[in-house]
Design a protein around this motif. Sequence first.
Motif, PDB file in Angstrom:
ATOM      1  N   GLY A 147     -10.478  18.245   8.323  1.00  0.00           N
ATOM      2  CA  GLY A 147     -10.935  16.768   8.118  1.00  0.00           C
ATOM      3  C   GLY A 147      -9.437  15.958   8.431  1.00  0.00           C
ATOM      4  N   ILE A 148      -8.493  16.508   8.184  1.00  0.00           N
ATOM      5  CA  ILE A 148      -7.096  15.556   8.583  1.00  0.00           C
ATOM      6  C   ILE A 148      -6.607  16.079   9.957  1.00  0.00           C
ATOM      7  CG2 ILE A 148      -4.872  15.213   7.664  1.00  0.00           C
ATOM      8  CD1 ILE A 148      -6.256  15.310   4.653  1.00  0.00           C
ATOM      9  N   GLU A 182       1.248  13.838   9.621  1.00  0.00           N
ATOM     10  CA  GLU A 182       2.068  12.778   8.970  1.00  0.00           C
ATOM     11  C   GLU A 182       1.023  12.080   8.062  1.00  0.00           C
ATOM     12  OE1 GLU A 182       4.681  11.641  13.017  1.00  0.00           O
ATOM     13  OE2 GLU A 182       3.107  10.142  12.217  1.00  0.00           O
ATOM     14  N   ILE A 183      -0.150  12.002   8.141  1.00  0.00           N
ATOM     15  CA  ILE A 183      -0.886  11.295   7.419  1.00  0.00           C
ATOM     16  C   ILE A 183      -1.684  12.580   6.268  1.00  0.00           C
ATOM     17  CG2 ILE A 183      -1.396   9.011   8.247  1.00  0.00           C
ATOM     18  CD1 ILE A 183      -3.936  11.492   8.642  1.00  0.00           C
ATOM     19  N   PHE A 218      -1.453  11.637   2.438  1.00  0.00           N
ATOM     20  CA  PHE A 218      -2.178  10.353   2.035  1.00  0.00           C
ATOM     21  C   PHE A 218      -3.506  10.868   1.112  1.00  0.00           C
ATOM     22  CE2 PHE A 218      -5.414   7.016   3.236  1.00  0.00           C
ATOM     23  CZ  PHE A 218      -4.877   5.977   2.307  1.00  0.00           C
ATOM     24  N   ALA A 219      -4.042  12.191   1.382  1.00  0.00           N
ATOM     25  CA  ALA A 219      -5.105  12.697   0.725  1.00  0.00           C
ATOM     26  C   ALA A 219      -4.848  12.994  -0.682  1.00  0.00           C
ATOM     27  CB  ALA A 219      -5.973  13.672   1.564  1.00  0.00           C
ATOM     28  N   THR A 221      -3.833  10.290  -3.084  1.00  0.00           N
ATOM     29  CA  THR A 221      -4.755   9.288  -3.564  1.00  0.00           C
ATOM     30  C   THR A 221      -5.983  10.070  -4.249  1.00  0.00           C
ATOM     31  OG1 THR A 221      -5.677   9.181  -1.306  1.00  0.00           O
ATOM     32  CG2 THR A 221      -4.020   7.513  -1.865  1.00  0.00           C
ATOM     33  N   MET A 263      -1.501   4.035  -2.946  1.00  0.00           N
ATOM     34  CA  MET A 263      -0.271   3.968  -1.894  1.00  0.00           C
ATOM     35  C   MET A 263       0.613   2.777  -2.391  1.00  0.00           C
ATOM     36  SD  MET A 263       0.295   6.464  -0.038  1.00  0.00           S
ATOM     37  CE  MET A 263       1.905   6.227   0.405  1.00  0.00           C
ATOM     38  N   ASN A 264       0.049   1.598  -2.384  1.00  0.00           N
ATOM     39  CA  ASN A 264       1.039   0.315  -3.020  1.00  0.00           C
ATOM     40  C   ASN A 264       1.602   0.585  -4.104  1.00  0.00           C
ATOM     41  OD1 ASN A 264       0.177  -1.189  -0.570  1.00  0.00           O
ATOM     42  ND2 ASN A 264      -1.658  -1.278  -1.648  1.00  0.00           N
ATOM     43  N   ILE A 294       4.766   2.975  -3.415  1.00  0.00           N
ATOM     44  CA  ILE A 294       5.803   2.073  -2.778  1.00  0.00           C
ATOM     45  C   ILE A 294       6.458   1.108  -3.869  1.00  0.00           C
ATOM     46  CG2 ILE A 294       6.156   0.540  -1.134  1.00  0.00           C
ATOM     47  CD1 ILE A 294       3.989   2.177   0.218  1.00  0.00           C
ATOM     48  N   SER A 326       4.863   2.738   3.638  1.00  0.00           N
ATOM     49  CA  SER A 326       3.747   4.275   3.430  1.00  0.00           C
ATOM     50  C   SER A 326       4.429   5.088   4.675  1.00  0.00           C
ATOM     51  CB  SER A 326       2.540   3.836   3.367  1.00  0.00           C
ATOM     52  OG  SER A 326       2.087   3.584   4.848  1.00  0.00           O
ATOM     53  N   GLN A 327       4.708   4.631   5.821  1.00  0.00           N
ATOM     54  CA  GLN A 327       5.284   5.296   6.821  1.00  0.00           C
ATOM     55  C   GLN A 327       6.287   6.230   6.644  1.00  0.00           C
ATOM     56  OE1 GLN A 327       6.821   3.655  10.673  1.00  0.00           O
ATOM     57  NE2 GLN A 327       5.092   4.534  11.779  1.00  0.00           N
ATOM     58  N   PHE A 374       5.304   9.057   4.258  1.00  0.00           N
ATOM     59  CA  PHE A 374       4.684  10.208   5.046  1.00  0.00           C
ATOM     60  C   PHE A 374       5.807  10.765   5.904  1.00  0.00           C
ATOM     61  CE2 PHE A 374       0.607   7.083   4.694  1.00  0.00           C
ATOM     62  CZ  PHE A 374       0.503   7.701   3.509  1.00  0.00           C
TER      63      PHE A 374
END
Lengths: 340, 251
Positions: free
Chosen positions: A121-122, A126-127, A130-131, A134, A143-144, A147, A171-172, A175
């Motif tokens: 699915g991903i 680099e992302i 994220f899974a 979260t 994510m916020n 940070i 976030s970048q 990642f």
Amino acid sequence: MKTYGIIGKTCLFFGLTVLLSCQGDRDTLQMRYPGYFPEPEYTFGNNVLTSEGFDLGKKLFYDPILSKDSTVSCASCHAQEHAFADHGTALSVGVGGKMGSRNSPAIVNAAWQTSFMWDGGINHIEIMSFAPLTNEVEMAEDMNHIIQKLSRNDLYRSSFQAVFGKPKIESQQVFYALTQYMAMLISDDSKYDRVKQGKSAYNEEESAGYSLFIQKCATCHPEPLFTDYSFRNTGIGSKSNDTGRYKITLDDRDVYKFKVPSLRNVALTYPYMHDGSIRNLRSVLDYYSEGIRESDLLDPSLYKNGRPGIFLTEDEKDKLLSFLNTLTDFTFTTNPLFAE
Amino acid sequence: MKFNLLAIIALFISVLSFTSCTEDDEPKTLAAGEVSIEFDHVFGPNQLPFNLNTEYTHQRLGEKMTFSMFRYYVSNVRLKKTDGSWYTVPESYYIVDLGVNDGTHLHLENIPGGEYTDIEMMFGVDSLRNVSGAQTGALDPAKGMFWSWNSGYIMLKAEGTSPASSDGSFAFHLGGFKGEFAVPTVKAYSLGKLTVDGDREAEIHMVANTGRLWHEADGLAVRSTTHMPGAVAKQMTGTFYDGIVFDHIHN
């Protein structure tokens, strides 16, 4: 392979797979891998690989601060001594004791992967993070908020600043840093590799096992990465009631298909399959030989003479097991460069 | 560095001398400036002014609905000059968000001075950016418009409450960039004549009708959530995008 400008200053060999050179005030790292590996899928691009970036990624990987209640880190479910699979558990435990429905895969040669997760699915390394960051059953964080937490921490603030040279953490950068660490987890020093490089030789049983493997398993698990990253139905999904790849493509032909896992370090990544339902390698071979049931969705290459399964005698199983054990890379699982 | 500086000075001098020679016969060059695009939102065939936290009745469905969130991506903006050539706005990715101050107002900065006759924009995010790893700005996954489990942007999010829905709420997270259900849609609009010249106002007004998400789709009694790409996402975004029209310009 991309070469980064090496200024004729100090150039050090670091570990087995990492070349360190100096450029400006950051040390540029370079991926190293054997000539018989294909070109990696991920070559860093805008994410400039440096030893500071790698170190920051490693720190993040081992830091539970990234989870909602600071109890779970990436390493909780991806342990170096298990080639970055979980510590022998079928289903991993996340924040608040919650459990997902799939087994934690190893993180090995991730830079060569074309997709991530059992269902693919991903679509980009680099992302990838994220899974788990979260997901409610993994680290359950926002994510916020991550940070904010990192920005309040002086050490992280100055590390991010040093690596990325930006006034604020975004976030970048989180990642990118995690990617620098994960993409450098290259396993290429197993006995298989040493044989390949002419530095070692198989014993008789391993050698016979290798031939059997090439005959019976390599259609889906081809060397040198021991996967073709395709999605196949081997009959496990219908038992775990997980439709796999279908959830991503919504194509009926993809029901119960899962990504072919790499078999590098497979002796260390037990239990096996997307649901962790098979406890040891012997049982995996028993499953391939005697456990596969007829089904119209089963991968066609798993039929021999109209009969489902890959039939193996007990002697052949012993030989295959000997070969699978040559895929274990202790240089990788004990490399201090990857450790906390 | 030294070389660059010299080159810049040389260029500057040559430009200066060039412009001073031609000043008399060429029309005055217009200065670069901001173009802004304001999206006005309405609801239903009667074009009721649309706001969050206000109850509307969808005429075709006969269902009441109150929105708490309405957001969508607009990207890849291009402007057509009077000579027929196009100016592509670099890195033009925006979220129209009715929940934040000035969130329906896109600011396109540093657009070359001149006169423009048409605008083209994409509703959604192009497929390339859906497969290119970690992005920043409007495309930052921290904006909450990216699916973690099935990589890709959520191109439109509409959430709220409705007595028609079985659990009293609704949530549509619509996206998808692959194959027949790809959501991103490019539309071009003729503007008449938009002049960009420094601080002079250049504002494009668009109108979007939020009720058009259900122009053809099943009502909330039948379906109150969608969280993935597919036929539903394609249909709902399709009718909504279709109904986004150019209204007027200010300049």
